[in-house]
Design an enzyme around this catalytic site. Sequence first.
Site, PDB file in Angstrom:
ATOM      1  CE  LYS A 166      -2.695   2.037   3.592  1.00  0.00           C
ATOM      2  NZ  LYS A 166      -1.644   2.674   4.343  1.00  0.00           N
ATOM      3  CG  HIS A 196      -1.338  -4.054   7.698  1.00  0.00           C
ATOM      4  ND1 HIS A 196      -1.426  -2.758   7.287  1.00  0.00           N
ATOM      5  CD2 HIS A 196      -1.474  -4.022   9.038  1.00  0.00           C
ATOM      6  CE1 HIS A 196      -1.598  -1.985   8.331  1.00  0.00           C
ATOM      7  NE2 HIS A 196      -1.636  -2.717   9.419  1.00  0.00           N
ATOM      8  CE  LYS A 200      -4.690  -4.608  11.901  1.00  0.00           C
ATOM      9  NZ  LYS A 200      -3.468  -4.456  12.648  1.00  0.00           N
ATOM     10  CD  GLU A 234      -3.168   4.640  13.530  1.00  0.00           C
ATOM     11  OE1 GLU A 234      -2.279   3.796  13.550  1.00  0.00           O
ATOM     12  OE2 GLU A 234      -3.308   5.478  12.629  1.00  0.00           O
ATOM     13  CG  ASP A 253      -2.094   6.307   6.034  1.00  0.00           C
ATOM     14  OD1 ASP A 253      -1.474   5.440   5.376  1.00  0.00           O
ATOM     15  OD2 ASP A 253      -1.899   6.512   7.250  1.00  0.00           O
ATOM     16  CG  HIS A 258      -5.875  -0.002   6.651  1.00  0.00           C
ATOM     17  ND1 HIS A 258      -5.343  -0.983   5.856  1.00  0.00           N
ATOM     18  CD2 HIS A 258      -4.830   0.772   7.040  1.00  0.00           C
ATOM     19  CE1 HIS A 258      -4.030  -0.801   5.763  1.00  0.00           C
ATOM     20  NE2 HIS A 258      -3.694   0.255   6.465  1.00  0.00           N
ATOM     21  CE  LYS A 354      -1.513   8.160  11.364  1.00  0.00           C
ATOM     22  NZ  LYS A 354      -1.316   6.717  11.399  1.00  0.00           N
TER      23      LYS A 354
HETATM   24  C1  BG6 Z   1      -0.783   1.815   7.886  1.00  0.00           C
HETATM   25  C2  BG6 Z   1      -0.878   3.309   7.837  1.00  0.00           C
HETATM   26  O1  BG6 Z   1      -1.188   1.255   6.666  1.00  0.00           O
HETATM   27  O2  BG6 Z   1      -1.606   1.311   8.942  1.00  0.00           O
HETATM   28  C3  BG6 Z   1      -0.478   3.897   9.179  1.00  0.00           C
HETATM   29  O3  BG6 Z   1      -0.031   3.815   6.808  1.00  0.00           O
HETATM   30  C4  BG6 Z   1      -1.272   3.290  10.302  1.00  0.00           C
HETATM   31  O4  BG6 Z   1      -0.626   5.316   9.171  1.00  0.00           O
HETATM   32  C5  BG6 Z   1      -1.232   1.762  10.228  1.00  0.00           C
HETATM   33  O5  BG6 Z   1      -0.724   3.738  11.531  1.00  0.00           O
HETATM   34  C6  BG6 Z   1      -2.166   1.132  11.235  1.00  0.00           C
HETATM   35  O6  BG6 Z   1      -1.953  -0.249  11.264  1.00  0.00           O
HETATM   36  P1  BG6 Z   1      -2.074  -1.093  12.608  1.00  0.00           P
HETATM   37  O7  BG6 Z   1      -1.874  -2.504  12.184  1.00  0.00           O
HETATM   38  O8  BG6 Z   1      -1.020  -0.577  13.541  1.00  0.00           O
HETATM   39  O9  BG6 Z   1      -3.432  -0.823  13.140  1.00  0.00           O
END
Ligand code: BG6
Length: 504
Positions: A166, A196, A200, A234, A253, A258, A354
């Site tokens: 990504k 990704h 999970k 986050e 992002d 996601h 964030k």
């Molecule tokens: C990434 C983003 O793809 O996923 C990040 O670029 C983000 O900004 C992250 O923090 C979050 O992934 P996870 O697995 O930590 O929830």
Amino acid sequence: MTDRKARPAPPFAMVIFGAGGDLTKRLVVPALYNLERNGMLPEKFAIVGVDHNARSVADWSAGLRDFMDQMTQAKGSEFEDRRVDDSLWRRIAGSMSYIQGDFTRGETFARLADHLKARAKDTPYGGNVLFYLAAADRFFGEIVDRLGEANLLHDGDGWRRVIIEKPFGHDLASAKALNARIARVLKEDQTYRIDHFLGKETVQNIMALRFANGFFEPLWNRDRIDHVQITVAESIGIAKRGKFYEATGALRDMVPNHLFQLLAMTAMEPPVSFNANAIRGKKTDVFCAMHPVRPGDAVRGQYGEGLVGGEKVKGYREEQFVAPDSTVETFVAMRLHIDNWRWAGVPFYLRTGKRMPKRSTEIAIRFKNAPYALFRDTPVDMMHADWMILQIQPDEGIRLRFNAKRPGQTVALDGVAMDFRYADWFKQAPSVGYETLIYDCLIGDATLFQRADQVEAAWAVVQPVLDAWAAEKPRNFPNYAAGSAGPDEANALLARDGRSWRPV
Ligand code: BG6
């Protein structure tokens, strides 16, 4: 999603472009180590790093090992208190070789082709090669072109597959262009576009929850569900990723990738099998049934300074590599509609940001209220809302919130909860989430990867917001304090529907 037959992957060579990068050391190599620990790697495999820095393979692997050691000491890391096992690491390190090269030059790929031939002698990998594009996204098209020119993508003796990280494009037009470019040399079934979140366990479990139980699915529709809230909060800021983030922002992002994957898992129709295309087809249907988001249904925010976990943190504009007058968003919320028989009229509210108060990813399903008539002559003046909360991370689990009678002689209700926690039921091996994805690619299962049409359909949904935000810069940034749940406008988005966000 594989059937998890505990059989090791076939022999393979894996070429990592961007071998010196953060992703390789934080996620890809630790995932290979975990796969090896779980007995899921074959007897013979070769790992070939490619990057522009001049370094020896010994330097490369020592750097990776150091990093893994640091992770075992870092609080909250997946490796905390688990020393790296020397003999396992020796197997990983012993499989490694390194090529210094520029991703944009044909000469690097000619050397790579020779190198792979040579490695086949010490490590018979059966012609199976996985190319992992862990480099910056501007190189994706270029690397695939060069691999094609060097004749490295021909399935023949063994398979050739490419994992593309990504971000896949930065809007609809660029995603289409990238798909068209790679389709010139790669077949769709060789192309593994990663998200990704699909690695999970809790995300994969959404299918088990919905389709392996008799009682949830009959309720899973517009007759019973009032609305759905998907939150990816986050507490971290943007750390050292200022350059990347300035060009990306929270919407690109996180949302079409996601958050949309979480949404698709929640909203898709039951597939007829675990076949990759059966599942991906159902997910694509969800995106195609979504209305493109009206800019008035989307809210953006940027964090200013504030307190997170009791610590003072700086605002986004003060972060490294960020313009002091940046208008890039670090928070986004939106309301979405899926116009099909299951969901018409049920809003899906999404938010991510964030520097929110804590790290929490959840899908919260709010059921419709029961009729009140029975209680009108009792002291009960309101009933508690019924929710099902899928806690994706951390504290992975599922919670049902419902009404129960409070013990006593009067009729009184309390909101109570039933909890399932992964930690109570399963002894889980630590994982970085990439294990499943890499393993699935090695065995040729593309279920958890994004198909070309899926990526494009997702971008199409958010494109009107990208256009509107590019045309009109925000004037009120920063508009939320670090450590808060986002800007007031996000609350207003739900308030106008008579609803409110669950607290973060
Ligand atoms: C990434 C983003 O793809 O996923 C990040 O670029 C983000 O900004 C992250 O923090 C979050 O992934 P996870 O697995 O930590 O929830």
